[in-house]
Design a protein around this motif. Structure first.
Motif, PDB file in Angstrom:
ATOM      1  N   SER A  55       1.074  -1.119   0.372  1.00 58.47           N
ATOM      2  CA  SER A  55       0.070  -0.031  -0.061  1.00 58.47           C
ATOM      3  C   SER A  55       1.028   0.952   0.419  1.00 58.47           C
ATOM      4  O   SER A  55       2.336   1.212   0.528  1.00 58.47           O
ATOM      5  N   ALA A  56       0.839   2.183  -1.083  1.00 60.12           N
ATOM      6  CA  ALA A  56       0.628   3.746   0.275  1.00 60.12           C
ATOM      7  C   ALA A  56       1.673   3.789   0.428  1.00 60.12           C
ATOM      8  O   ALA A  56       2.489   4.341   1.013  1.00 60.12           O
ATOM      9  N   GLN A  57       0.771   3.856   2.039  1.00 58.48           N
ATOM     10  CA  GLN A  57       1.384   4.183   3.106  1.00 58.48           C
ATOM     11  C   GLN A  57       1.685   2.878   3.919  1.00 58.48           C
ATOM     12  O   GLN A  57       3.300   3.924   4.563  1.00 58.48           O
ATOM     13  N   ASP A  58       2.012   2.023   4.036  1.00 60.55           N
ATOM     14  CA  ASP A  58       3.275   0.715   4.009  1.00 60.55           C
ATOM     15  C   ASP A  58       4.528   1.662   3.333  1.00 60.55           C
ATOM     16  O   ASP A  58       5.351   0.919   3.924  1.00 60.55           O
ATOM     17  N   ALA A  59       4.354   1.611   2.023  1.00 61.47           N
ATOM     18  CA  ALA A  59       5.539   1.936   0.835  1.00 61.47           C
ATOM     19  C   ALA A  59       6.063   3.745   2.092  1.00 61.47           C
ATOM     20  O   ALA A  59       7.863   3.455   1.920  1.00 61.47           O
ATOM     21  N   GLU A  60       5.689   4.283   1.824  1.00 63.46           N
ATOM     22  CA  GLU A  60       6.061   5.686   2.420  1.00 63.46           C
ATOM     23  C   GLU A  60       7.054   5.450   4.030  1.00 63.46           C
ATOM     24  O   GLU A  60       7.287   5.607   4.208  1.00 63.46           O
ATOM     25  N   GLN A  61       6.420   4.612   4.665  1.00 67.80           N
ATOM     26  CA  GLN A  61       6.854   4.217   5.872  1.00 67.80           C
ATOM     27  C   GLN A  61       8.647   3.787   5.482  1.00 67.80           C
ATOM     28  O   GLN A  61       9.022   3.760   6.453  1.00 67.80           O
ATOM     29  N   HIS A  62       8.008   2.774   4.398  1.00 69.49           N
ATOM     30  CA  HIS A  62       9.999   2.033   4.275  1.00 69.49           C
ATOM     31  C   HIS A  62      10.474   2.670   3.632  1.00 69.49           C
ATOM     32  O   HIS A  62      10.883   2.456   3.878  1.00 69.49           O
ATOM     33  N   VAL A  63       9.792   4.111   2.482  1.00 73.57           N
ATOM     34  CA  VAL A  63      10.461   4.560   2.535  1.00 73.57           C
ATOM     35  C   VAL A  63      11.757   5.481   3.573  1.00 73.57           C
ATOM     36  O   VAL A  63      12.870   5.995   3.394  1.00 73.57           O
ATOM     37  N   GLU A  64      10.623   6.470   4.266  1.00 77.43           N
ATOM     38  CA  GLU A  64      10.548   7.265   5.495  1.00 77.43           C
ATOM     39  C   GLU A  64      12.094   6.278   6.348  1.00 77.43           C
ATOM     40  O   GLU A  64      12.647   6.788   7.004  1.00 77.43           O
ATOM     41  N   ASN A  65      12.235   5.212   6.613  1.00 76.72           N
ATOM     42  CA  ASN A  65      12.687   4.968   7.462  1.00 76.72           C
ATOM     43  C   ASN A  65      13.953   4.357   6.524  1.00 76.72           C
ATOM     44  O   ASN A  65      15.295   4.166   7.373  1.00 76.72           O
ATOM     45  N   PHE A  66      13.752   3.758   5.287  1.00 76.12           N
ATOM     46  CA  PHE A  66      14.891   4.500   4.744  1.00 76.12           C
ATOM     47  C   PHE A  66      16.225   5.009   5.171  1.00 76.12           C
ATOM     48  O   PHE A  66      16.968   5.120   4.964  1.00 76.12           O
ATOM     49  N   VAL A  67      14.892   6.414   4.165  1.00 75.21           N
ATOM     50  CA  VAL A  67      16.035   7.251   4.441  1.00 75.21           C
ATOM     51  C   VAL A  67      16.720   7.729   5.751  1.00 75.21           C
ATOM     52  O   VAL A  67      17.962   7.993   6.303  1.00 75.21           O
ATOM     53  N   ALA A  68      15.882   7.509   6.714  1.00 74.77           N
ATOM     54  CA  ALA A  68      16.218   7.872   7.903  1.00 74.77           C
ATOM     55  C   ALA A  68      17.368   6.902   8.318  1.00 74.77           C
ATOM     56  O   ALA A  68      18.358   7.326   9.311  1.00 74.77           O
ATOM     57  N   LYS A  69      17.804   5.866   8.105  1.00 73.76           N
ATOM     58  CA  LYS A  69      18.971   4.831   7.806  1.00 73.76           C
ATOM     59  C   LYS A  69      19.968   5.366   7.406  1.00 73.76           C
ATOM     60  O   LYS A  69      20.867   5.623   7.975  1.00 73.76           O
ATOM     61  N   LEU A  70      19.915   5.832   5.894  1.00 73.17           N
ATOM     62  CA  LEU A  70      21.184   6.496   5.410  1.00 73.17           C
ATOM     63  C   LEU A  70      21.447   8.117   6.215  1.00 73.17           C
ATOM     64  O   LEU A  70      22.336   8.095   6.370  1.00 73.17           O
ATOM     65  N   ASN A  71      20.498   8.954   6.749  1.00 76.14           N
ATOM     66  CA  ASN A  71      20.775   9.612   7.491  1.00 76.14           C
ATOM     67  C   ASN A  71      21.706   9.524   8.502  1.00 76.14           C
ATOM     68  O   ASN A  71      22.577   9.653   8.956  1.00 76.14           O
ATOM     69  N   GLU A  72      21.340   8.423   9.442  1.00 74.77           N
ATOM     70  CA  GLU A  72      22.251   7.834  10.198  1.00 74.77           C
ATOM     71  C   GLU A  72      23.402   7.476   9.978  1.00 74.77           C
ATOM     72  O   GLU A  72      24.443   8.038  10.892  1.00 74.77           O
ATOM     73  N   ASN A  73      23.633   6.952   8.724  1.00 70.85           N
ATOM     74  CA  ASN A  73      24.522   6.327   8.720  1.00 70.85           C
ATOM     75  C   ASN A  73      26.107   7.783   7.892  1.00 70.85           C
ATOM     76  O   ASN A  73      27.085   7.452   7.407  1.00 70.85           O
ATOM     77  N   GLY A  74      25.172   8.991   8.053  1.00 68.23           N
ATOM     78  CA  GLY A  74      26.068   9.917   7.341  1.00 68.23           C
ATOM     79  C   GLY A  74      26.137   9.477   5.469  1.00 68.23           C
ATOM     80  O   GLY A  74      27.307  10.234   4.904  1.00 68.23           O
ATOM     81  N   LEU A  75      24.820   8.962   4.894  1.00 73.86           N
ATOM     82  CA  LEU A  75      25.607   8.553   3.411  1.00 73.86           C
ATOM     83  C   LEU A  75      24.085   9.576   2.463  1.00 73.86           C
ATOM     84  O   LEU A  75      24.752   9.456   1.697  1.00 73.86           O
ATOM     85  N   LEU A  76      24.174  10.519   2.903  1.00 78.55           N
ATOM     86  CA  LEU A  76      23.453  11.456   2.491  1.00 78.55           C
ATOM     87  C   LEU A  76      23.738  12.345   1.974  1.00 78.55           C
ATOM     88  O   LEU A  76      24.308  13.027   2.685  1.00 78.55           O
ATOM     89  N   ALA A  77      24.112  13.085   0.825  1.00 81.13           N
ATOM     90  CA  ALA A  77      25.209  13.950   0.373  1.00 81.13           C
ATOM     91  C   ALA A  77      24.220  15.486   1.556  1.00 81.13           C
ATOM     92  O   ALA A  77      22.913  15.256   1.547  1.00 81.13           O
TER      93      ALA A  77
END
Lengths: 86, 237
Positions: free
Chosen positions: A64-86
């Motif tokens: 679902s769009a809602q689950d997908a959004e949650q998934h993306v949020e978690n993924f991006v948060a993890k990338l951010n935590e690990n300093g992988l985003l520019a």
């Protein structure tokens, strides 16, 4: 939203491995991704924004769009935590 | 002065000095027309980055990094390990410095006597030739310069950690990849990093990898050898 530059992604003995390269990133780092992780990662590399990631997920997977959004949020948060985003 | 060497099966030209030159001496060969690799050094830069290094150490580290990076062009790489040969097969024991790699292979020497010797005590070259993996002694072989100018079929790799009891088991998945990856030579450029992952993929698929938890008793060598020399299968029935 953009990934930092210089990552190299390759399957190694069944695992999806991402390692940094170049002069600015921590070269000791090694990240492993699952299938969805790779799916999102390669789109992020191509410069996709959050909303595009959500859309891509709902198109590719039965989610679902809602689950997908949650998934993306978690993924991006993890990338951010690990300093992988520019 | 430029000299010719045969290292890891390749014709290598190197202009080096001090400790590196001394250690490379036994690898020297007569000049040939074809050269596989020219090793360059930037020991001044290495020395500047690591204030504790003298010129000798800088040169040693710099030539090692350059040689092992170029080795990736020949399906070869460095695995930070103490590598022991028994009955014609090479076994690599890899771990962070100070874990006890050399201590462990020392137990193999005690246990197996004349059947065993150290091929390279710190930075062997591993090379895939016609689909077969070999370990090589090289001039870059650690504190005590223990290396033999030989090519030996690779029998296995063990990731070593200290424990009270001696156990060994097949090692795979993310943990194994991570443990080996951090002990490889790791060039900076994306091109060579990709080559490194490609070769690591083959290494892990084609060579037995073990997780060895061991103490410093002679039994540690017996337990490791039983599994790694493939005799463990008999014991398990």
């Amino acid at each position: 939203m953009k990934l930092k530059e210089g990552f190299v992604l390759r399957e190694v003995a069944g695992d999806i491995v991402v390692i940094p390269s170049g002069d600015t990133l921590d070269l000791n780092m090694m990240i492993t991704l699952n299938e969805t992780g790779r799916f999102l990662w390669t789109r992020l590399e191509a410069g996709a924004e959050k909303q595009e990631l959500v859309q891509a997920l709902t198109q590719e997977y039965e989610v679902s769009a809602q689950d997908a959004e949650q998934h993306v949020e978690n993924f991006v948060a993890k990338l951010n935590e690990n300093g992988l985003l520019a | 002065m430029e000299r010719y060497y045969k290292i890891a099966g390749l014709t290598v030209v190197m202009d080096t000095f001090g400790v590196t030159q001394e250690r490379a001496e036994k690898y020297q060969c007569v000049p040939t027309d074809t050269v596989d690799m020219r090793v360059t050094s930037n020991w001044e830069t290495v020395k500047d980055k690591h204030p504790g290094y003298d010129a000798n150490t800088g040169e040693y580290m710099s030539t090692a990094a350059n040689f092992y990076r170029q080795l990736l062009d020949f399906e070869g790489m460095m695995l930070h390990s103490s590598t022991v040969v028994v009955d014609g097969f090479a076994y690599c024991f890899t771990a962070d410095s100070g874990t006890g790699k050399s201590t462990h292979t020392g137990l193999w020497l005690q246990e197996f006597g004349e059947r065993a010797y150290i091929l390279n005590d710190d930075k062997p070259a591993l090379r895939r030739e016609d689909g077969v993996w070999y370990a090589y002694g090289t001039p870059w072989s650690g504190k005590h310069d223990i290396s033999v100018d030989e090519r030996v079929p690779l029998g296995g790799i063990a990731c070593l950690s200290r424990a009270a009891e001696n156990t060994i088991r097949p090692f795979s998945g993310t943990a194994a990849i991570g443990a080996i990856f951090k002990q490889l030579n790791r060039p900076r450029s994306p091109e060579y990093r990709m080559k490194l992952l490609e070769l690591l993929d083959k290494l892990i698929r084609e060579v037995p990898v073990w997780q060895l938890c061991c103490n410093m008793e002679p039994e540690a060598a017996r337990v490791a050898y039983a599994a790694m020399s493939n005799k463990g299968k008999d014991l398990e029935g």
